[in-house]
Design a protein around this motif. Structure first.
Motif, PDB file in Angstrom:
ATOM      1  N   ILE A  11       0.847  -1.202   0.000  1.00  0.00           N
ATOM      2  CA  ILE A  11       0.000   0.000   0.000  1.00  0.00           C
ATOM      3  C   ILE A  11       0.882   1.251   0.000  1.00  0.00           C
ATOM      4  CG2 ILE A  11      -1.720   1.308   1.315  1.00  0.00           C
ATOM      5  CD1 ILE A  11      -2.814  -1.438   2.302  1.00  0.00           C
ATOM      6  N   ASN A  12       1.972   1.220   0.740  1.00  0.00           N
ATOM      7  CA  ASN A  12       2.875   2.380   0.783  1.00  0.00           C
ATOM      8  C   ASN A  12       3.440   2.711  -0.601  1.00  0.00           C
ATOM      9  OD1 ASN A  12       2.643   2.924   3.524  1.00  0.00           O
ATOM     10  ND2 ASN A  12       4.265   1.498   4.084  1.00  0.00           N
ATOM     11  N   ARG A  13       3.539   1.700  -1.465  1.00  0.00           N
ATOM     12  CA  ARG A  13       4.076   1.918  -2.822  1.00  0.00           C
ATOM     13  C   ARG A  13       2.977   2.132  -3.866  1.00  0.00           C
ATOM     14  NH1 ARG A  13       7.453  -2.486  -1.142  1.00  0.00           N
ATOM     15  NH2 ARG A  13       6.108  -3.938  -2.239  1.00  0.00           N
ATOM     16  N   CYS A  14       1.721   2.092  -3.447  1.00  0.00           N
ATOM     17  CA  CYS A  14       0.605   2.034  -4.406  1.00  0.00           C
ATOM     18  C   CYS A  14       0.493   3.299  -5.258  1.00  0.00           C
ATOM     19  CB  CYS A  14      -0.704   1.807  -3.651  1.00  0.00           C
ATOM     20  SG  CYS A  14      -2.155   1.850  -4.732  1.00  0.00           S
ATOM     21  N   THR A  15       0.239   3.083  -6.555  1.00  0.00           N
ATOM     22  CA  THR A  15      -0.048   4.203  -7.472  1.00  0.00           C
ATOM     23  C   THR A  15      -1.308   3.874  -8.282  1.00  0.00           C
ATOM     24  OG1 THR A  15       1.445   3.220  -9.113  1.00  0.00           O
ATOM     25  CG2 THR A  15       2.367   4.913  -7.682  1.00  0.00           C
ATOM     26  N   ARG A  16      -2.240   3.185  -7.666  1.00  0.00           N
ATOM     27  CA  ARG A  16      -3.444   2.765  -8.384  1.00  0.00           C
ATOM     28  C   ARG A  16      -4.357   3.933  -8.736  1.00  0.00           C
ATOM     29  NH1 ARG A  16      -5.030  -2.716  -8.005  1.00  0.00           N
ATOM     30  NH2 ARG A  16      -7.198  -2.086  -8.031  1.00  0.00           N
ATOM     31  N   CYS A  17      -4.224   5.066  -8.016  1.00  0.00           N
ATOM     32  CA  CYS A  17      -5.017   6.253  -8.393  1.00  0.00           C
ATOM     33  C   CYS A  17      -4.156   7.502  -8.220  1.00  0.00           C
ATOM     34  CB  CYS A  17      -6.321   6.341  -7.590  1.00  0.00           C
ATOM     35  SG  CYS A  17      -6.149   7.036  -5.938  1.00  0.00           S
ATOM     36  N   ASP A  18      -4.677   8.646  -8.688  1.00  0.00           N
ATOM     37  CA  ASP A  18      -3.895   9.893  -8.704  1.00  0.00           C
ATOM     38  C   ASP A  18      -3.580  10.434  -7.316  1.00  0.00           C
ATOM     39  OD1 ASP A  18      -3.660   9.929 -11.387  1.00  0.00           O
ATOM     40  OD2 ASP A  18      -5.203  11.453 -11.747  1.00  0.00           O
ATOM     41  N   LEU A  19      -4.235   9.949  -6.288  1.00  0.00           N
ATOM     42  CA  LEU A  19      -3.935  10.465  -4.946  1.00  0.00           C
ATOM     43  C   LEU A  19      -2.497  10.167  -4.542  1.00  0.00           C
ATOM     44  CD1 LEU A  19      -7.259   9.718  -3.016  1.00  0.00           C
ATOM     45  CD2 LEU A  19      -6.438  11.889  -3.947  1.00  0.00           C
ATOM     46  N   LYS A  21       0.007  10.995  -6.086  1.00  0.00           N
ATOM     47  CA  LYS A  21       0.833  12.160  -6.446  1.00  0.00           C
ATOM     48  C   LYS A  21       0.851  13.213  -5.344  1.00  0.00           C
ATOM     49  CE  LYS A  21      -0.603  11.991 -11.286  1.00  0.00           C
ATOM     50  NZ  LYS A  21      -1.502  12.697 -12.234  1.00  0.00           N
ATOM     51  N   TYR A  22      -0.188  13.229  -4.525  1.00  0.00           N
ATOM     52  CA  TYR A  22      -0.363  14.336  -3.573  1.00  0.00           C
ATOM     53  C   TYR A  22       0.005  13.981  -2.138  1.00  0.00           C
ATOM     54  CZ  TYR A  22      -3.160  15.741  -7.567  1.00  0.00           C
ATOM     55  OH  TYR A  22      -3.575  16.033  -8.837  1.00  0.00           O
ATOM     56  N   ARG A  23       0.111  12.696  -1.843  1.00  0.00           N
ATOM     57  CA  ARG A  23       0.301  12.314  -0.440  1.00  0.00           C
ATOM     58  C   ARG A  23       1.742  12.561   0.012  1.00  0.00           C
ATOM     59  NH1 ARG A  23       0.014   6.122  -2.345  1.00  0.00           N
ATOM     60  NH2 ARG A  23       2.213   5.868  -2.860  1.00  0.00           N
ATOM     61  N   THR A  24       1.905  12.779   1.327  1.00  0.00           N
ATOM     62  CA  THR A  24       3.227  12.744   1.939  1.00  0.00           C
ATOM     63  C   THR A  24       3.569  11.286   2.241  1.00  0.00           C
ATOM     64  OG1 THR A  24       2.725  14.864   2.951  1.00  0.00           O
ATOM     65  CG2 THR A  24       4.635  13.699   3.798  1.00  0.00           C
ATOM     66  N   LYS A  25       2.668  10.635   2.955  1.00  0.00           N
ATOM     67  CA  LYS A  25       2.811   9.207   3.239  1.00  0.00           C
ATOM     68  C   LYS A  25       1.463   8.531   3.025  1.00  0.00           C
ATOM     69  CE  LYS A  25       6.431   9.441   6.759  1.00  0.00           C
ATOM     70  NZ  LYS A  25       6.764   9.197   8.174  1.00  0.00           N
ATOM     71  N   ALA A  26       1.475   7.320   2.491  1.00  0.00           N
ATOM     72  CA  ALA A  26       0.246   6.525   2.485  1.00  0.00           C
ATOM     73  C   ALA A  26      -0.045   6.101   3.918  1.00  0.00           C
ATOM     74  CB  ALA A  26       0.405   5.304   1.590  1.00  0.00           C
ATOM     75  N   VAL A  27      -1.312   5.813   4.177  1.00  0.00           N
ATOM     76  CA  VAL A  27      -1.739   5.430   5.527  1.00  0.00           C
ATOM     77  C   VAL A  27      -2.459   4.089   5.419  1.00  0.00           C
ATOM     78  CG1 VAL A  27      -3.033   6.141   7.572  1.00  0.00           C
ATOM     79  CG2 VAL A  27      -1.990   7.877   6.089  1.00  0.00           C
ATOM     80  N   PRO A  28      -1.695   2.991   5.452  1.00  0.00           N
ATOM     81  CA  PRO A  28      -2.321   1.687   5.200  1.00  0.00           C
ATOM     82  C   PRO A  28      -3.324   1.274   6.274  1.00  0.00           C
ATOM     83  CG  PRO A  28       0.084   1.564   5.006  1.00  0.00           C
ATOM     84  CD  PRO A  28      -0.247   2.887   5.614  1.00  0.00           C
ATOM     85  N   ILE A  83      -9.980   5.059   2.063  1.00  0.00           N
ATOM     86  CA  ILE A  83      -8.959   5.633   1.170  1.00  0.00           C
ATOM     87  C   ILE A  83      -7.649   5.704   1.946  1.00  0.00           C
ATOM     88  CG2 ILE A  83      -8.262   7.817   0.082  1.00  0.00           C
ATOM     89  CD1 ILE A  83     -10.359   6.624  -1.576  1.00  0.00           C
ATOM     90  N   LYS A  84      -6.578   5.249   1.341  1.00  0.00           N
ATOM     91  CA  LYS A  84      -5.303   5.180   2.075  1.00  0.00           C
ATOM     92  C   LYS A  84      -4.369   6.371   1.833  1.00  0.00           C
ATOM     93  CE  LYS A  84      -6.594   0.836   2.776  1.00  0.00           C
ATOM     94  NZ  LYS A  84      -7.634   0.567   3.787  1.00  0.00           N
ATOM     95  N   SER A  85      -4.692   7.225   0.878  1.00  0.00           N
ATOM     96  CA  SER A  85      -3.857   8.412   0.615  1.00  0.00           C
ATOM     97  C   SER A  85      -4.735   9.650   0.749  1.00  0.00           C
ATOM     98  CB  SER A  85      -3.253   8.361  -0.793  1.00  0.00           C
ATOM     99  OG  SER A  85      -2.544   7.160  -0.997  1.00  0.00           O
ATOM    100  N   ARG A  86      -4.183  10.701   1.359  1.00  0.00           N
ATOM    101  CA  ARG A  86      -4.994  11.887   1.660  1.00  0.00           C
ATOM    102  C   ARG A  86      -5.444  12.625   0.398  1.00  0.00           C
ATOM    103  NH1 ARG A  86      -3.057  17.745   3.421  1.00  0.00           N
ATOM    104  NH2 ARG A  86      -5.002  18.565   4.249  1.00  0.00           N
ATOM    105  N   PRO A  87      -6.754  12.846   0.246  1.00  0.00           N
ATOM    106  CA  PRO A  87      -7.200  13.703  -0.865  1.00  0.00           C
ATOM    107  C   PRO A  87      -6.753  15.139  -0.617  1.00  0.00           C
ATOM    108  CG  PRO A  87      -9.001  12.321  -0.040  1.00  0.00           C
ATOM    109  CD  PRO A  87      -7.877  12.222   0.959  1.00  0.00           C
TER     110      PRO A  87
END
Ligand code: SF4
Length: 200
Positions: A11-19, A21-28, A83-87
């Motif tokens: 999940i930390n490496r995920c690029t399945r959606c455009d979010l 691009k904007y996150r600092t860190k994914a939040v699994p 959602i695991k990455s901040r909108p």
């Protein structure tokens, strides 16, 4: 099957959606791989995005108080978001983002296989109680395939609307007895079934 920490790494490496691009860190997500109760919120906010941990801002502090009220520790449950990455700007997640990230939520539920899933707020509720209104179904359950699904308001709602605080506290107090019920359902159900977690 992956371990929980391997799943978090993916999940930390995920690029399945455009979010991505904007996150600092994914939040699994965070908590026990053997958790009996899984809490599912909406999406990371600013604090969560900075730390890569779910529910660490003011709403998270209230969630911890709620857990304490039922003698639960944060580490014994599992806490994640739809959602695991901040909108950006904490905007609402888009349908395509929810769909893309649902892949990870499904993997988490399969891996942890909780006895009870508690949805926090309308986005998580919509996945398991489609077409329902949070004001009507909070504090109620559905039972499917040996899991009890339980809808609650998001803890952040109490920060914006003080009148909801007591409602959220009362709904949380029902969880221990519902968990006991969930365990008895599983023990009575000797036939393993294919999980059909989502209604939509
Ligand atoms: S929101 Fe979910 S699907 Fe989108 S990039 Fe983040 S982890 Fe991947």
């Amino acid at each position: 099957m992956l371990t929980l920490s391997e799943l978090h790494e993916e999940i930390n490496r995920c690029t399945r959606c455009d979010l991505a691009k904007y996150r600092t860190k994914a939040v699994p997500g965070e908590g026990s791989e053997n958790a009996e109760v899984m809490f599912i919120g909406e999406a990371p906010g600013w604090h969560e995005d900075q730390q890569g941990r779910p529910f660490v801002g003011p709403a998270g502090q209230f969630l911890e108080q709620l857990l304490t009220s039922i003698s639960f520790q944060r580490g014994q449950v599992y806490i994640t978001n739809v959602i695991k990455s901040r909108p950006p700007g904490n905007r609402d997640p888009l349908p395509g983002e929810v769909l893309a990230c649902r892949y990870w939520l499904e993997r988490q539920i399969e891996l942890i296989h909780p006895r009870m899933i508690v949805t926090l707020g309308r986005y998580a509720m919509a996945m398991f109680f489609p077409g329902k209104s949070i004001s009507k179904i909070h504090g109620t359950t559905q039972k499917r395939d040996g899991i009890i699904y339980y809808a609650m308001y998001h803890p952040a709602a109490a920060l914006h609307q003080q009148s909801l605080r007591r409602t959220i506290e009362e709904d949380m107090l029902k969880i221990p007895s519902l968990l006991t019920e969930a365990k008895s359902i599983i023990e009575a159900d000797t036939q393993p079934k294919q999980l059909n977690m989502f209604e939509v």
